[in-house]
Design an enzyme around this catalytic site. Structure first.
Site, mmCIF file in Angstrom:
data_model
loop_
_atom_site.group_PDB
_atom_site.id
_atom_site.type_symbol
_atom_site.label_atom_id
_atom_site.label_comp_id
_atom_site.label_asym_id
_atom_site.label_seq_id
_atom_site.Cartn_x
_atom_site.Cartn_y
_atom_site.Cartn_z
ATOM 1 N N ASN A 9 -36.315 25.604 -1.396
ATOM 2 C CA ASN A 9 -34.864 25.489 -1.524
ATOM 3 C C ASN A 9 -34.461 24.026 -1.614
ATOM 4 O O ASN A 9 -35.272 23.216 -2.079
ATOM 5 C CB ASN A 9 -34.115 26.288 -0.430
ATOM 6 C CG ASN A 9 -34.392 25.871 1.004
ATOM 7 O OD1 ASN A 9 -35.531 25.762 1.413
ATOM 8 N ND2 ASN A 9 -33.355 25.679 1.795
ATOM 9 N N ASP A 10 -33.274 23.684 -1.217
ATOM 10 C CA ASP A 10 -32.612 22.379 -1.363
ATOM 11 C C ASP A 10 -33.420 21.205 -1.944
ATOM 12 O O ASP A 10 -34.300 20.643 -1.267
ATOM 13 C CB ASP A 10 -32.142 21.884 0.008
ATOM 14 C CG ASP A 10 -31.394 22.908 0.816
ATOM 15 O OD1 ASP A 10 -31.239 24.025 0.360
ATOM 16 O OD2 ASP A 10 -30.987 22.567 1.934
#
Ligand code: DQQ
Length: 471
Positions: free
Chosen positions: A44-45
């Site tokens: 993610n991110d």
């Protein structure tokens, strides 16, 4: 010397990634071929960082399963914005350390030849530091956590994702937080050495009804003669405005992308381009992610530009044209009213399409992508001047509604619509007139979902390319 070290590390990585296991030999029709993602498990991110001609993306990563647990910092690098080489993980949780339950989001900066990662340890949330001389091997600061107490008055356990920048001899840092009944907040801190931080005040507090009750992953930077604040809560929001007395005054706001795009952050490259990447979230269940063995994709880079009306422009960088393969000739199509017509000469599940729609249309017009010939599976993308939206959804005409995503989009009077579309198996990324973006996810078990068509009323001019894989 550094080059030799990089080659050696790349070899070590290749061996250890092989041990980690490669993707199953079964073809996975949903797996993108020209978007970055680790070979398996969870990402993610993104946390972009530019250094000496190289685009580094650190990203949240669980090397053990396709679910968001015990998060590490993965690391990948590119020289051309297109092809990515994985580097060893930068950070992993330290048992008994303040990041024992995960090394959450933050930022990378350089000070006096030393690279610094500021990040959030959990649980409880604290702010931590790691340093590196070469961006490859990272050492955690032995005084971690740098900060363990958040200011009073903000939601507990909502204090994360440091974002630091330099102003003269001082360093400033935002930490995302919020007040449930008020809105998200970016808390401002100051330091001389990136270790001792003093809390100043909120840089900016948003409106819970407009941009959510918490700011995750704040990012703050100059663009043209404005300042931009990015923050994430459900979507990644942008604000353009003024920076005065170390406070931000938001003048215009919007959503960077109406679909499966989150936790987006930027870097500034040596061409002075401010480039944004987001995490393309999945739109499927935990069981489906487990079965696939992977979850999360890095978006394509998006070059930001200031618009004269204070809004944010977003467009794909020219480097992406290196991925173009076979060219499908440009052609004009007039779709049937509410009947989808599949094209015989444009097919594929990894495509770039540029679609121009003249300004005189008044009805809904759009594309059918990833369709099977019987249209039992299809992803629809359309604009509707009356709805003033760009919409993507799976399902069936006349009203496809599966996994519907949308973004406000209204062409000005007389303005031609230009949809710049990147289809990569389960990923669809669209730029509309360089100012509205939409990401959609569409999964299929079929391996023959390669048809492209048009539907709605009016005329559209289509140009398309097959896209090459990056691996
Ligand atoms: N993801 C991180 C947090 C951040 C959130 C954890 C946003 O630091 O707030 O992986 O997606």
């Amino acid at each position: 010397m550094r080059m030799q070290l990089l080659i050696l590390l790349t070899l070590i990585c290749a061996i250890s990634f092989a041990e980690e296991g490669t993707m199953s030999t079964q073809p996975d029709p949903d797996r993108p071929i020209y978007h970055f993602q680790p070979p398996k498990n969870w990402m993610n991110d993104p946390k972009p960082f530019f250094w000496k001609g190289e685009y580094h993306i650190f990203h949240q990563y669980n090397p053990n399963e396709p679910l968001p647990r015990l998060i590490n910092w993965g690391h990948t690098v590119s020289k051309d914005l297109v092809h990515w080489t994985r580097l060893p993980n930068a950070l992993a949780p330290t048992p008994d350390g303040p990041d024992r339950d995960g090394c959450w989001t933050g930022c990378a900066v350089e000070k006096d030849g030393l690279f610094h990662i500021l990040y959030t340890g959990v649980h409880p949330q604290t702010q931590c530091l790691a340093t590196s001389k070469d961006l490859i091997s990272w050492e955690k600061y032995n005084g971690n956590p740098l900060l363990s107490t958040m200011p009073d008055g903000f939601m507990s356990e909502c204090w994360r994702d440091p974002c630091a920048w330099r102003e003269g001899d001082d360093w400033y840092m935002l930490i995302g937080s919020g007040k449930q009944d008020v809105g998200g907040t970016a808390l401002l801190y100051k330091s001389k050495n990136l270790i001792d931080w003093e809390y100043l005040h909120p840089l900016f507090t948003g409106d819970k009804d407009r941009d959510g009750y918490i700011f995750e992953c704040p990012d703050f930077f100059p663009l043209g003669d404005k300042r931009v604040l990015l923050d994430s809560c459900g979507h990644t929001f942008w604000h353009t405005g003024r920076y005065e007395d170390h406070r931000f005054i938001s003048e215009k706001q919007g959503i960077t992308d109406g679909g499966n795009f989150y936790a987006a952050k930027t870097l500034l490259d040596d061409k002075k381009r401010r480039i944004l990447w987001g995490w393309l979230t999945e739109a499927r269940s935990e069981d489906e992610m487990r079965a696939a063995g992977w979850s999360g994709v890095l978006s394509l880079p998006r070059v930001l530009s200031p618009k004269s009306d204070g809004t944010l422009g977003m467009s794909p960088p020219p480097e992406l044209t290196a991925l173009r393969g076979k060219h499908f000739r440009s052609r004009t199509v007039s779709p049937g009213q509410a009947v989808s017509s599949l094209l015989d000469d444009i097919r594929g599940e990894a495509l770039e399409l540029i679609v121009r729609i003249p300004s005189d249309g008044s009805g809904r017009i759009g594309l059918v992508l990833r369709a099977t010939t019987d249209l039992s599976e299809a992803l629809y993308l359309w604009v509707d001047p009356k709805e003033k939206q760009l919409v993507a959804a799976g399902g069936q005409l006349p009203e496809p509604s599966d996994r519907r995503v949308q973004i406000a989009f209204e062409p000005a009077k007389g303005e031609e619509i230009e949809l710049h579309i990147y289809l990569d198996h389960s990923v669809l990324e669209v730029f509309a007139n360089g100012r509205a973006c939409l990401t959609a996810r569409h999964y299929t078990k079929r391996t023959d979902a390669d048809r492209v068509g048009v539907f709605g009323s009016g005329k559209a001019n289509l140009e398309a390319w097959e896209m090459k894989g990056i691996w």
